[in-house]
Design an enzyme around this catalytic site. Structure first.
Site, mmCIF file in Angstrom:
data_model
loop_
_atom_site.group_PDB
_atom_site.id
_atom_site.type_symbol
_atom_site.label_atom_id
_atom_site.label_comp_id
_atom_site.label_asym_id
_atom_site.label_seq_id
_atom_site.Cartn_x
_atom_site.Cartn_y
_atom_site.Cartn_z
ATOM 1 N N ARG A 84 38.483 31.382 36.912
ATOM 2 C CA ARG A 84 37.187 30.798 36.572
ATOM 3 C C ARG A 84 36.857 31.114 35.114
ATOM 4 N NH1 ARG A 84 33.274 33.118 38.163
ATOM 5 N NH2 ARG A 84 34.110 34.950 39.188
ATOM 6 N N TYR A 103 42.102 24.470 38.093
ATOM 7 C CA TYR A 103 42.257 25.708 38.846
ATOM 8 C C TYR A 103 41.040 26.103 39.683
ATOM 9 C CZ TYR A 103 43.294 30.391 40.237
ATOM 10 O OH TYR A 103 43.524 31.497 41.005
ATOM 11 N N GLY A 104 41.285 26.451 40.887
ATOM 12 C CA GLY A 104 40.416 27.210 41.779
ATOM 13 C C GLY A 104 38.930 26.949 41.680
ATOM 14 N N GLY A 105 38.201 28.025 41.421
ATOM 15 C CA GLY A 105 36.743 27.975 41.425
ATOM 16 C C GLY A 105 36.169 26.981 40.416
ATOM 17 N N LYS A 127 32.286 27.723 44.708
ATOM 18 C CA LYS A 127 31.308 28.448 43.894
ATOM 19 C C LYS A 127 30.229 27.505 43.348
ATOM 20 C CE LYS A 127 33.623 32.274 44.293
ATOM 21 N NZ LYS A 127 33.104 33.383 45.076
ATOM 22 N N HIS A 132 26.741 35.434 47.991
ATOM 23 C CA HIS A 132 28.158 35.696 47.772
ATOM 24 C C HIS A 132 28.569 36.831 48.713
ATOM 25 C CE1 HIS A 132 31.429 36.670 44.516
ATOM 26 N NE2 HIS A 132 31.930 36.033 45.554
ATOM 27 N N SER A 141 34.269 41.448 42.543
ATOM 28 C CA SER A 141 35.703 41.270 42.786
ATOM 29 C C SER A 141 36.421 42.610 42.624
ATOM 30 C CB SER A 141 36.284 40.222 41.848
ATOM 31 O OG SER A 141 35.991 40.566 40.541
ATOM 32 N N CYS A 192 37.048 44.717 45.001
ATOM 33 C CA CYS A 192 36.531 45.744 45.914
ATOM 34 C C CYS A 192 37.036 45.548 47.345
ATOM 35 C CB CYS A 192 35.009 45.742 45.910
ATOM 36 S SG CYS A 192 34.329 46.407 44.385
ATOM 37 N N GLY A 193 37.949 44.601 47.558
ATOM 38 C CA GLY A 193 38.540 44.430 48.888
ATOM 39 C C GLY A 193 37.645 43.695 49.871
ATOM 40 N N LYS A 194 36.938 42.676 49.367
ATOM 41 C CA LYS A 194 36.003 41.953 50.241
ATOM 42 C C LYS A 194 36.733 41.205 51.372
ATOM 43 C CE LYS A 194 32.486 38.493 49.402
ATOM 44 N NZ LYS A 194 32.127 37.566 48.348
ATOM 45 N N THR A 195 37.812 40.503 51.000
ATOM 46 C CA THR A 195 38.563 39.774 52.039
ATOM 47 C C THR A 195 39.182 40.759 53.018
ATOM 48 O OG1 THR A 195 38.962 37.934 50.535
ATOM 49 C CG2 THR A 195 40.450 38.120 52.414
ATOM 50 N N ASN A 196 39.663 41.899 52.517
ATOM 51 C CA ASN A 196 40.246 42.908 53.416
ATOM 52 C C ASN A 196 39.200 43.432 54.396
ATOM 53 O OD1 ASN A 196 42.504 42.587 51.875
ATOM 54 N ND2 ASN A 196 42.405 44.575 50.857
ATOM 55 N N ASP A 244 33.637 35.098 51.975
ATOM 56 C CA ASP A 244 33.176 34.962 50.588
ATOM 57 C C ASP A 244 31.726 34.502 50.443
ATOM 58 O OD1 ASP A 244 33.760 35.159 47.816
ATOM 59 O OD2 ASP A 244 33.989 32.995 47.673
ATOM 60 N N ARG A 265 46.827 32.779 44.194
ATOM 61 C CA ARG A 265 45.983 32.575 45.376
ATOM 62 C C ARG A 265 46.729 31.947 46.538
ATOM 63 N NH1 ARG A 265 40.458 34.381 44.939
ATOM 64 N NH2 ARG A 265 40.435 35.132 42.814
ATOM 65 N N ARG A 309 32.627 49.654 43.109
ATOM 66 C CA ARG A 309 33.711 50.606 42.911
ATOM 67 C C ARG A 309 33.179 51.674 41.971
ATOM 68 N NH1 ARG A 309 39.535 50.381 42.557
ATOM 69 N NH2 ARG A 309 39.590 48.500 43.822
HETATM 70 O O1 O2Y Z 1 39.486 32.466 39.790
HETATM 71 C C1 O2Y Z 1 39.072 31.628 40.609
HETATM 72 O O2 O2Y Z 1 38.878 30.443 40.294
HETATM 73 C C2 O2Y Z 1 38.785 31.996 41.964
HETATM 74 S S1 O2Y Z 1 37.431 33.047 42.034
HETATM 75 C C3 O2Y Z 1 37.156 33.432 43.697
HETATM 76 C C4 O2Y Z 1 37.916 32.855 44.678
HETATM 77 C C5 O2Y Z 1 37.672 33.163 45.995
HETATM 78 C C6 O2Y Z 1 36.644 34.009 46.289
HETATM 79 N N1 O2Y Z 1 35.889 34.568 45.330
HETATM 80 C C7 O2Y Z 1 36.144 34.319 44.052
HETATM 81 C C8 O2Y Z 1 35.237 35.027 43.055
HETATM 82 O O3 O2Y Z 1 35.451 34.999 41.859
HETATM 83 O O4 O2Y Z 1 34.264 35.622 43.515
HETATM 84 MN MN MN Z 2 33.930 35.349 45.617
#
Ligand code: O2Y
Ligand code: MN
Length: 583
Positions: free
Chosen positions: A70, A198-200, A207, A227, A249, A251-255, A276, A368, A399
């Site tokens: 992001r 890419y992603g977010g 997001k 969030h 990020s 901090c192991g949120k998905t875990n 998330d 990812r 953390r």
């Molecule tokens: O870097 C990205 O585009 C992904 S960021 C992301 C993806 C999944 C869950 N959370 C996040 C975040 O940055 O909080």
């Molecule tokens: Mn997130």
């Protein structure tokens, strides 16, 4: 059915005039459609089919090397009044930004196809769910959105003839990082993303919609878009209680969302509702009820293994899109700390030859997996309940090497808002820049709030006045270090022991010790059965060092001064904290 909604049709026509695609494809979300798009992407090299015996239904994608995360510096909230975006968001006048974007989008889809993606955030048919339409020139985006949202005819059906949908326009354009913009117009229900793949930045339901636009809508409509992970804990009697949690990020949120309790916690089960994002409303019973608006996980691959997160590893074994990990000669995927030996030869995330002797990382640190939530072994049987799940506790965390104890409970709602508004994390070696720098990220929402953060805090405080059956609010910190710089608490599955204390507090089953920062556990009340840890270790994890907190309080004061429109209630909480310490 697809072409019926006149509001969508008019907008698509207008955007097609601007971006000039060769074709427009209206998506229905069918399997046939997915297979056709995959075949097209395999032919152009946009996707690589993985070894189907070992990774059935899985595909591989690389993004441009300059486009792997992001881009907060290029993310904008364009409200009419600058102050409505607030000092912590990038802002440009909406008209000026529209003019800029019109230039960047003009002809950007020439020679390409525009895909019209209808999608729902939230369970289909739920009173809390919302429809979005994303226009994109990327098959990769279509296939990701197909996993991350309820996409296709199901969304056309939910939308019907309504004009209530969030518009999202995305074009890869030239992937030019200098002209990359991720822009939100909350007053227009509109998102625009250009020059990224890419992603977010491009999965606009995540997001951009489910946090930035949704947080703006939530403030106006009287709910919360957060969030936060959502998890359920079932006790041996079969009763389940739910928690939400916000963490920065790394901090192991998905875990945590997919945690497996230790063997000693016989009869307990942890269920994943979301990893998330949580959309949270006040129910008729005065409790908070949360839904996960997403349909999949977009998780970080490096560090995910059968020890750190077995549920995630089992989730990604099929029907998953892997982005920017390493690709082996047998068309398998690999990443650092995957828990299996490194391949002798592979291509790294940039497509360069890679061997275990290489000094470069094989997988990008932000590589990812995009995987269907329904495949997660710990997915909750209630994860698609239209009303969501009732929340007993809200967790904030970060953390911290020494300041925050393992866990503490806020005194009340407003104090909990203060704890969330001042939560912090220290940078790790994994992030760019200096290690150990304290970064405060209120409720982990600083990059994701679609309006002024001071107004956001006010909204939290006002919500507290309306919630008659409030969840308790806690702060947790798995990352305390000992004198040698080693983690004291083992984390992962053992974190369940702290969640258990939290639930016991919610049920009034356990006492706590009142301290200047909140209620702390008595060390002997943390169940250590089966652990190589003593009550004295827990005492150390729960200790509060006054000198550290003197500096902490000064830093909190500097942090709160960053916000205009800060509710006075938070200044009062700061004053009360100082008074309790005698500072
Ligand atoms: O870097 C990205 O585009 C992904 S960021 C992301 C993806 C999944 C869950 N959370 C996040 C975040 O940055 O909080
Ligand atoms: Mn997130």
């Amino acid at each position: 059915m697809v072409m019926r909604n006149k509001h969508v049709r008019a907008w698509v026509e207008e955007m097609a005039k601007l971006t000039q695609p060769d074709n427009i494809v209206w998506l229905d979300g069918s399997l046939e459609e997915k297979e056709r798009l995959e075949a097209e992407a395999f032919a152009t090299g946009e996707l690589i089919e993985l070894n189907q015996e070992k990774w059935p239904g899985c595909v591989y994608h690389r993004t441009a090397v300059n486009d792997v995360a992001r881009v907060e510096g290029r993310t904008y909230i364009c409200t009419t009044e600058r102050d409505d975006a607030g000092p912590t968001n990038n802002w440009v006048d909406p008209q000026e930004m529209h003019a800029k974007l019109n230039q960047l989008f003009a002809g950007s889809m020439k020679g390409r196809t525009m895909y019209v993606i209808p999608y729902i955030m939230g369970p289909a048919g739920s009173p809390v769910s919302k429809v979005g339409i994303e226009l994109t020139d990327s098959i990769y985006v279509v296939l990701n959105m197909r996993i991350m949202t309820r996409m296709g005819n199901i969304a056309w059906e939910q939308l019907g003839d309504s004009d209530r949908f969030v518009k999202g326009l995305h074009s890869k354009a030239q992937l030019d990082p200098e002209n990359r913009y991720i822009v939100h117009f909350p007053e227009e229900n509109l998102i625009a993303s250009v020059n990224s793949g890419y992603g977010g930045n491009v999965l606009l339901g995540k997001k951009c919609f489910a946090l930035r636009i949704a947080s703006y809508l939530a403030r106006n409509e009287g709910w919360l878009a957060e969030h936060m992970l959502i998890l359920g804990i079932e006790d041996p009697e079969g009763e389940t209680k739910y928690l939400t949690g916000a963490f920065p990020s790394a901090c192991g949120k998905t875990n945590l969302a997919m945690l497996i309790p230790p063997a000693s916690a016989k009869g307990y089960k942890v269920y994943t509702v979301g990893d998330d994002i949580a959309w949270i409303r006040i129910g008729e019973d005065g409790r908070l009820w949360a839904v996960n608006p997403e349909y999949g996980f977009f998780g970080v691959a490096p560090g995910t293994n059968m020890n750190s997160n077995p549920n995630a590893m089992l989730t990604v074994r099929k029907n998953t899109i892997f982005t920017n990990v390493a690709l082996t000669e047998d068309k398998e995927v690999w990443w650092e700390k995957m828990g299996v030996p490194a391949p002798e030869k592979a291509e790294d995330w940039k497509g360069n030859p890679w061997t275990p002797e290489s000094t470069e990382k094989a997988a990008n640190p932000n590589s990812r997996f995009t995987a269907p939530a329904a495949q997660c072994p710990s997915i909750s049987p209630h994860w698609e309940d239209p009303e969501g799940v009732p929340i007993s506790a809200i967790l904030f965390g970060g953390r911290r090497a020494s300041a925050a104890p393992l866990v503490y409970q806020s005194f009340d709602w407003n104090h909990g808002v203060f704890v969330g508004a001042t939560m912090a994390s220290e940078t790790t070696a994994a992030a760019a820049g200096a290690v150990g720098v304290v970064r405060r990220d209120p409720m982990a929402m600083l990059p994701f709030c679609g309006y002024n953060m001071g107004d956001y805090f006010r909204h939290w405080i006002d919500m507290g006045k309306k919630i008659t059956n409030k969840p308790l609010i806690f702060n947790i910190n798995w990352f305390r270090l000992d004198k040698n710089g080693d983690f004291i608490w083992p984390g992962f599955g053992d974190n369940f022991r702290i969640l258990k204390w939290i639930l016991d507090r919610c049920e009034g089953k356990v006492e706590a010790v009142k301290t200047p920062i909140g209620y702390l556990p008595k060390p002997e009340d943390i169940d250590l059965t089966g652990m190589d840890m003593t009550v004295d270790d827990v005492r150390e994890l729960l200790s509060i060092d006054e000198d550290v907190w003197r500096e902490e309080v000064a830093d909190i004061e500097r942090h709160l001064a960053l916000f205009d429109r800060l509710p006075d209630e938070l200044n009062q909480e700061l004053a009360a904290l100082k008074e309790r310490f005698g500072f």
